[in-house]
Write a protein that holds these residues in place. Sequence first.
Motif, PDB file in Angstrom:
ATOM      1  N   TYR A  76      -3.000  -0.374  -4.236  1.00 36.11           N
ATOM      2  CA  TYR A  76      -2.726  -0.462  -2.801  1.00 36.11           C
ATOM      3  C   TYR A  76      -3.924  -0.057  -1.948  1.00 36.11           C
ATOM      4  CZ  TYR A  76       2.184  -1.425  -3.604  1.00 36.11           C
ATOM      5  OH  TYR A  76       3.358  -2.026  -3.976  1.00 36.11           O
TER       6      TYR A  76
ATOM      7  N   SER B 236      -1.599  -4.139   1.837  1.00 38.92           N
ATOM      8  CA  SER B 236      -1.182  -2.866   1.250  1.00 38.92           C
ATOM      9  C   SER B 236       0.262  -2.505   1.568  1.00 38.92           C
ATOM     10  CB  SER B 236      -2.101  -1.742   1.741  1.00 38.92           C
ATOM     11  OG  SER B 236      -2.057  -1.649   3.161  1.00 38.92           O
ATOM     12  N   THR B 237       1.036  -3.477   2.048  1.00 41.80           N
ATOM     13  CA  THR B 237       2.454  -3.213   2.268  1.00 41.80           C
ATOM     14  C   THR B 237       3.179  -3.156   0.930  1.00 41.80           C
ATOM     15  OG1 THR B 237       2.914  -5.586   2.512  1.00 41.80           O
ATOM     16  CG2 THR B 237       2.401  -4.339   4.516  1.00 41.80           C
TER      17      THR B 237
ATOM     18  N   ALA C 221       3.174  -5.966  -1.694  1.00 41.10           N
ATOM     19  CA  ALA C 221       2.347  -7.002  -1.051  1.00 41.10           C
ATOM     20  C   ALA C 221       3.229  -8.139  -0.533  1.00 41.10           C
ATOM     21  CB  ALA C 221       1.299  -7.538  -2.030  1.00 41.10           C
TER      22      ALA C 221
ATOM     23  N   GLY D 278       2.777   1.790  -1.595  1.00 42.34           N
ATOM     24  CA  GLY D 278       2.358   0.993  -0.458  1.00 42.34           C
ATOM     25  C   GLY D 278       2.782   1.608   0.865  1.00 42.34           C
TER      26      GLY D 278
ATOM     27  N   SER E 299      -3.526 -10.113  -3.423  1.00 42.76           N
ATOM     28  CA  SER E 299      -2.859  -8.810  -3.348  1.00 42.76           C
ATOM     29  C   SER E 299      -1.729  -8.716  -4.362  1.00 42.76           C
ATOM     30  CB  SER E 299      -2.315  -8.576  -1.934  1.00 42.76           C
ATOM     31  OG  SER E 299      -3.357  -8.555  -0.987  1.00 42.76           O
TER      32      SER E 299
ATOM     33  N   ILE F  53      -1.468  -6.043  -7.556  1.00 39.17           N
ATOM     34  CA  ILE F  53      -0.341  -5.137  -7.754  1.00 39.17           C
ATOM     35  C   ILE F  53       0.452  -5.525  -8.997  1.00 39.17           C
ATOM     36  CG2 ILE F  53       1.815  -4.318  -6.705  1.00 39.17           C
ATOM     37  CD1 ILE F  53       0.390  -4.693  -3.988  1.00 39.17           C
TER      38      ILE F  53
END
Length: 392
Positions: free
Chosen positions: A27, A33-34, A37, A76, A178, A182
Motif C-alpha cells: 500500500y 492505496s485504498t 485497490a 490501505g 495497484s 496487492i
Amino acid sequence: MRFRRNKAAVAGMAVIIITFLVAVFAYEIAPDSTPDANEQTLAIAMSPPMTRVRFIQVVKPVPPAPVSFLSGFFMGQPSLYESWPIIGFRMKYDHIFVDVYRGKTRPLETRRLPYAEMLRVDSINDGTHHLIALSSLDSGTALHTQFYKKTRDRVFKTMLPQKTYWLGTDRFGRDILSRLIIGARVSLFVGLVAVLISLLIGVIAGALAGYYRGWIDEIILWIINVFWSIPTILLAMGLYVGAGTMIESKLLLIFIAVGLTMWVEVARIVRGQFILVREFEYVTAAQSMGFGSARTIFRHILPNIIGPVIVVACANFASAILIESGLSYIGLGVQPPTPSWGGMLSEYKNFIDSDKAYLALAPGIAIMFLVLAFNLVGNGLRDALDVKGKPE
C-alpha cells in the motif's frame, strides 16, 4: 559460494526478495492505496496501458473514519476525496470550471465548483486566532483576497492530480498495477503459510515413520499413499468446500486446504532420509549415551537432513502459488474485491485473443515469473547442498 555461482538461482532469489518487499509495502508502493485497490472510475474503464488522466478532487461531505498507521499500512487508507476525470479546467477567482469526462459515448459535463465547497471550508482565521464565517466576509477585502489566492494555489497544486495507469484499467476503472501489487500478498502469504503447515506435519510424520519403522511406519506410509493418490487441486477443493461452512475467512481456508495437501511429499522425503541416517554412527552413539528419541530425532538427525527439506519446501512454495491461483481461477479463492492473481486471470481470460489481452497477461506473467523463481532457487539449493563429488 556454490549457490552464488548459479546465476539463474541468484536471479530467482532476487525476484523472490523483490516480490516479498513489494507485498510487505504494497500500500506504500501501489498508486491506488485504498483498501484492496478498489477505487473505481467507470468513465475510464478498460483504458490501455500508459493512459494518463487528470482528475479533479473534492473533499467528501462525510470523511471516512480515521485509521491507525498499522491499519493503513497493512489494509490501505480510505480516500478522503471524490475524484472525477476531466478533459480541461478554467480557474477563476473563487471557483473552477471543469469539463468532466463521462465516457466515450457520453458528452462532457461542465461543472462549476467553488473552492470553498471543494475543500469543505466555511470559515477562515483572521490572523488573531478568531474564525470568521466565509459567507459573512465582504468581497474585495484584503483578507478575502488573500484567502482565495491561497485557496486557488492549493487547488491547483493538490486537487488537480494527473495519474498514469502504467498497466491500464479494468472494467471497473481500477488500476491494474495497484491490484497486481496487492495481489502479490495473497500468493506469497498463501505459499508461506502452506509451506509452514506442510513442514510441520510432514517433518513430524516422516521422522516418526523413518525413525521407529514397524507398524508406525506402515500406518503413516498408508496415509501418505492415500493422500498421494488424490490430485492435489481436487483435494484442496474438497477441503475448501467441506470446511467452508465452519470457517468464515476464505483466506484461512486456502491456507489450511493448500497446507494439508502438500505435507505428503515432505513426509516422504523426510522418511527416506531418516531411514538412511538412522544407521549412521553418530545416531548409534546418541542412543548408546541414553538420549531420548525426541532429542535424537530433533537435535541429531533432523539438522543433518535439513538440505533436502529446504529444497522440497521451495518446490512446495511454487506449487502452493499455483494451487492458490487455480482455486481463485475457478472461484474458490479469495473473494472480490480482494485482488488475487488467479482471480484477475479468471476474470479477463476471455480477452486473451483481443486488444485487451494485457488484462489477463499481467497476472499470468506475474504467476509465471514467481513460480519460475522458486523453482530456480530450489534447483540452485539442491546443487549447492549436494556436496558429493563437487569442489568447494
